[in-house]
Design an enzyme around this catalytic site. Structure first.
Site, mmCIF file in Angstrom:
data_model
loop_
_atom_site.group_PDB
_atom_site.id
_atom_site.type_symbol
_atom_site.label_atom_id
_atom_site.label_comp_id
_atom_site.label_asym_id
_atom_site.label_seq_id
_atom_site.Cartn_x
_atom_site.Cartn_y
_atom_site.Cartn_z
ATOM 1 N N PRO A 172 0.817 -1.215 0.000
ATOM 2 C CA PRO A 172 0.000 0.000 0.000
ATOM 3 C C PRO A 172 0.851 1.266 0.000
ATOM 4 C CG PRO A 172 -0.716 -1.547 1.714
ATOM 5 C CD PRO A 172 0.599 -2.032 1.194
ATOM 6 N N GLU A 173 0.636 2.096 -1.000
ATOM 7 C CA GLU A 173 1.285 3.400 -1.047
ATOM 8 C C GLU A 173 0.180 4.420 -1.300
ATOM 9 O OE1 GLU A 173 5.057 3.812 -2.451
ATOM 10 O OE2 GLU A 173 5.552 1.693 -2.367
ATOM 11 N N LYS A 206 -1.270 8.500 3.115
ATOM 12 C CA LYS A 206 -1.627 7.087 3.194
ATOM 13 C C LYS A 206 -2.753 6.838 4.200
ATOM 14 C CE LYS A 206 2.793 5.691 3.389
ATOM 15 N NZ LYS A 206 3.917 4.715 3.367
ATOM 16 N N ASN A 246 7.563 2.609 0.259
ATOM 17 C CA ASN A 246 8.884 2.027 0.037
ATOM 18 C C ASN A 246 9.135 1.647 -1.424
ATOM 19 O OD1 ASN A 246 11.310 1.340 1.448
ATOM 20 N ND2 ASN A 246 10.863 -0.791 0.975
ATOM 21 N N ARG A 263 13.376 -0.282 6.651
ATOM 22 C CA ARG A 263 12.660 -0.728 5.447
ATOM 23 C C ARG A 263 13.680 -1.308 4.480
ATOM 24 N NH1 ARG A 263 7.718 1.765 4.940
ATOM 25 N NH2 ARG A 263 7.341 0.088 3.452
#
Ligand SMILES: [Zn+2]
Length: 283
Positions: free
Chosen positions: A2-3, A51, A165, A250
């Site tokens: 999810p971005e 987000k 990411n 990340r």
């Protein structure tokens, strides 16, 4: 993953399904909100903010949810089998007469007065998919921390909101910037931010997240998910490491040739200043 584009698409679909209608179910399967029942409430609009997904109600309240790494909203016709995961992953159910919206593995679920939304999202920088996108302000916020690693700064939602990411690593690859370069060491920060936004914009109408122009599995990314494979530009093997503050690391892929480091905090050179943490694990 999810971005901002994932949240944007979810908001569009939730807006179509729910806006202007009265909920006949509004259940929360979370301990802290188990007593809350939104049945009878009207949904006025569903908007993405970075987000975060904001579901505004006619009674002056806003329901905020966040996908983090694994959340999702699924939309079904009543009577259809839910397929988003096991039942214990369901966090929220919002349904009207036509649609059932089922939120799986949602995070940061909170309901606040709409007038106080800023308490939840006011810290965010300019939204790459928002109507109020402000490139100059995003650049100003990034440049305010010139020594920060660009791979950390571009993910910090206080600088600009909506980049996750995947688009981080792909943008750095496309712009030939080493993930551990300092913000002040990036030659063309404006081009880098613009590229990150363009990638997010380009994918907002569909669930696929291609950064190469191809949506074919295995051909859709430049470096993400390609550890040990040859760089598409130069053939050098793609590296994988971890980047970010402890507990918030990340994964980061990069090509050590295309994204050659000119930084003293290059994780391979291991020459970082002694007072600076070396949050890097190569594997
Ligand atoms: Zn390369």
């Amino acid at each position: 993953m999810p971005e901002g584009d994932t949240v944007w698409l979810a908001a569009q679909r939730m807006q179509t399904a729910l806006a202007g209608s009265t909920l006949r179910r509004g259940e929360f399967r979370l301990p802290q909100l188990a007593a809350l029942d939104l049945a009878g409430s009207t949904v006025t609009e569903v908007v993405p903010r970075g987000k975060h997904l904001l579901i505004r109600l006619g009674d002056g309240r806003t329901l905020r949810t966040h996908f983090r790494m694994d959340g999702s909203w699924h939309i079904y016709r009543p009577g259809t089998k839910w397929r988003g995961g096991p039942g214990y992953d369901v966090r929220v159910v919002l349904a009207n007469d036509e649609w059932e919206c089922v939120g799986y593995r949602l995070h940061d679920v909170e309901i606040v007065p709409t007038a106080e939304e800023d308490r939840l999202v006011g810290h965010l920088g300019p939204d790459v998919l928002g109507p109020d996108w402000d490139l100059a302000e995003a650049l100003r916020r990034l440049r305010a921390q010139p020594d920060e690693q660009i791979g950390v700064a571009i993910l910090d939602q206080r600088n600009l909101a909506g980049i996750g990411n995947l688009y981080k690593v792909e943008t750095l690859f496309l712009c030939r910037v080493h993930p551990w370069a300092r913000v002040a060491g990036v030659d063309d920060l404006e081009a880098l931010v613009t590229r990150a936004r363009t990638l997010t914009l380009a994918n907002r109408h569909h669930p696929e997240q291609s950064t190469t122009g191809s949506t074919r599995r295995g051909a859709d990314h430049g470096v993400a998910g390609r550890k040990g494979k040859p760089c598409r530009r130069c053939g050098t093997r793609i590296l994988l490491g971890e980047q970010g503050p402890t507990t918030q690391e990340r994964v980061t892929w990069w090509c050590p040739t295309c994204q050659a480091s000119r930084s003293p905090i290059d994780p391979l050179a291991r020459t970082g200043e002694p007072d600076r943490p070396q949050p890097v694990t190569l594997y």
